[in-house]
Design an enzyme around this catalytic site. Structure first.
Site, short mmCIF file in Angstrom:
data_model
loop_
_atom_site.label_atom_id
_atom_site.label_comp_id
_atom_site.label_asym_id
_atom_site.label_seq_id
_atom_site.Cartn_x
_atom_site.Cartn_y
_atom_site.Cartn_z
N GLU A 66 -9.74 -9.84 2.94
CA GLU A 66 -10.06 -8.46 2.55
C GLU A 66 -11.33 -8.40 1.73
O GLU A 66 -11.50 -9.15 0.77
CB GLU A 66 -8.91 -7.83 1.76
CG GLU A 66 -9.21 -6.40 1.32
CD GLU A 66 -8.02 -5.64 0.78
OE1 GLU A 66 -8.22 -4.48 0.36
OE2 GLU A 66 -6.90 -6.18 0.77
N SER A 73 0.83 -1.21 0.00
CA SER A 73 0.00 0.00 0.00
C SER A 73 0.86 1.25 0.00
O SER A 73 0.36 2.35 -0.31
CB SER A 73 -0.92 0.00 1.23
OG SER A 73 -0.16 -0.22 2.42
N LYS A 118 3.85 -11.64 3.80
CA LYS A 118 2.47 -11.78 3.34
C LYS A 118 2.47 -11.85 1.82
O LYS A 118 3.16 -11.08 1.16
CB LYS A 118 1.60 -10.61 3.81
CG LYS A 118 0.13 -10.73 3.37
CD LYS A 118 -0.75 -9.71 4.06
CE LYS A 118 -0.55 -8.30 3.56
NZ LYS A 118 -1.02 -8.12 2.14
N GLU A 136 -0.29 -12.69 -1.70
CA GLU A 136 -1.69 -12.68 -2.11
C GLU A 136 -2.02 -13.87 -2.98
O GLU A 136 -1.39 -14.09 -4.03
CB GLU A 136 -2.01 -11.38 -2.87
CG GLU A 136 -1.80 -10.12 -2.03
CD GLU A 136 -2.18 -8.86 -2.79
OE1 GLU A 136 -2.75 -8.97 -3.90
OE2 GLU A 136 -1.90 -7.75 -2.28
#
Length: 271
Positions: A189, A54, A120, A122
């Site tokens: 999410e 982000s 992390k 995805e």
């Protein structure tokens, strides 16, 4: 000036996250990109600091996270780690850095050498082999399922996932697969509250939600979002914790309290 922390607070470790989940204690997580905020967030009781891709949005000004490089994440991870927080340091593997298990391991090694204690990445079922490869080599893993921002173009935008029967079934398969592969944390999410609850009760490992309802084992927000520093329309799952607070530390402490006591997220922050 030094940002080193002198704190009697016990260090948050990967086993500690599991113990918190097992005891019913909520996990408070925020993104963090530098030493100053690392110290402040740690002082405020945040359990996990995420060096998220982000940063491509809030620091670099991109409209997606795709331009973020491994060097970017490693640099900011090192900045966060220099403050020696008691919070656990988690770092994102950026887009294009974990296409194969071997590549994922090489990328993870770079981030862990910079100070990350968990990475992390995805994806769901298709990442099981990679997750297993990492965990077998002592790399703790958080698997991010649901709305995965690195897949923005494949999704056709930032859209809630799991709203259809087929989509919900796939989310459940993804969650089971990443846990079976060894992921120690699952981040959910932008999924319906009922799905977030079902996944949380189905898994043994902690779940961290962002727009996934209040039943998750913990919550995460982008730091800039929860401080009200965001351009344009505020995402539904965001609450501005600066409102009514005298300073940033008070706002972060309010966030931690709200996560811990279950008052955040409310229905207005969920799908």
């Amino acid at each position: 000036m030094t940002y080193l922390q002198e704190s009697s607070r016990p260090a948050v470790t990967v086993p500690k996250l599991q113990a918190m989940r097992d005891a019913g204690e909520k996990i408070a997580m925020l993104t963090c990109y530098d030493a100053s905020f690392s110290a402040l967030l740690d002082r405020s009781g945040v359990d996990v600091l995420l060096i998220g891709d982000s940063l491509g949005n809030v620091l670099q000004g991109h409209t997606t996270t795709l331009p973020v490089s491994l060097d970017d994440i490693a640099y900011h991870t090192a900045c966060v780690a220099r403050a020696q927080p008691r919070a656990l340091i988690m770092a994102d593997l950026p887009f294009g850095t974990y296409g194969t298990p071997a590549e994922a391991f090489a990328s993870s090694v770079k981030l862990m050498r910079a100070g990350a204690q968990m990475v992390k990445l995805e994806g769901g079922e298709w990442l099981a082999e990679t997750i297993r490869f990492l965990v077998e080599r002592a790399v703790p893993v958080c698997a991010h399922v649901g709305l995965t921002p690195q897949s923005v173009h494949a999704f056709g935008g930032f859209k809630v996932q799991g709203k259809t029967e087929a989509g919900a079934a796939q989310l459940l398969r993804d969650a089971r697969a990443v846990e079976a592969a060894g992921a120690q944390v699952v981040l959910l999410e932008a999924v319906p509250t009922l799905i977030g609850s079902e996944v949380t009760h189905m898994l043994r490992v902690p779940t961290i939600g962002i727009g996934a309802g209040a039943d998750c084992s913990g919550q995460v927000l982008v730091l800039h979002d929860m401080l009200g520093v965001f351009p344009g329309k505020r995402p539904r799952f965001v609450k501005d914790f600066m409102q009514g607070e005298p300073n940033i530390q008070a706002a972060v402490e309010a966030y931690v309290r709200a996560v811990k006591d279950g008052s955040f997220p409310g229905p207005e922050h969920s799908f």
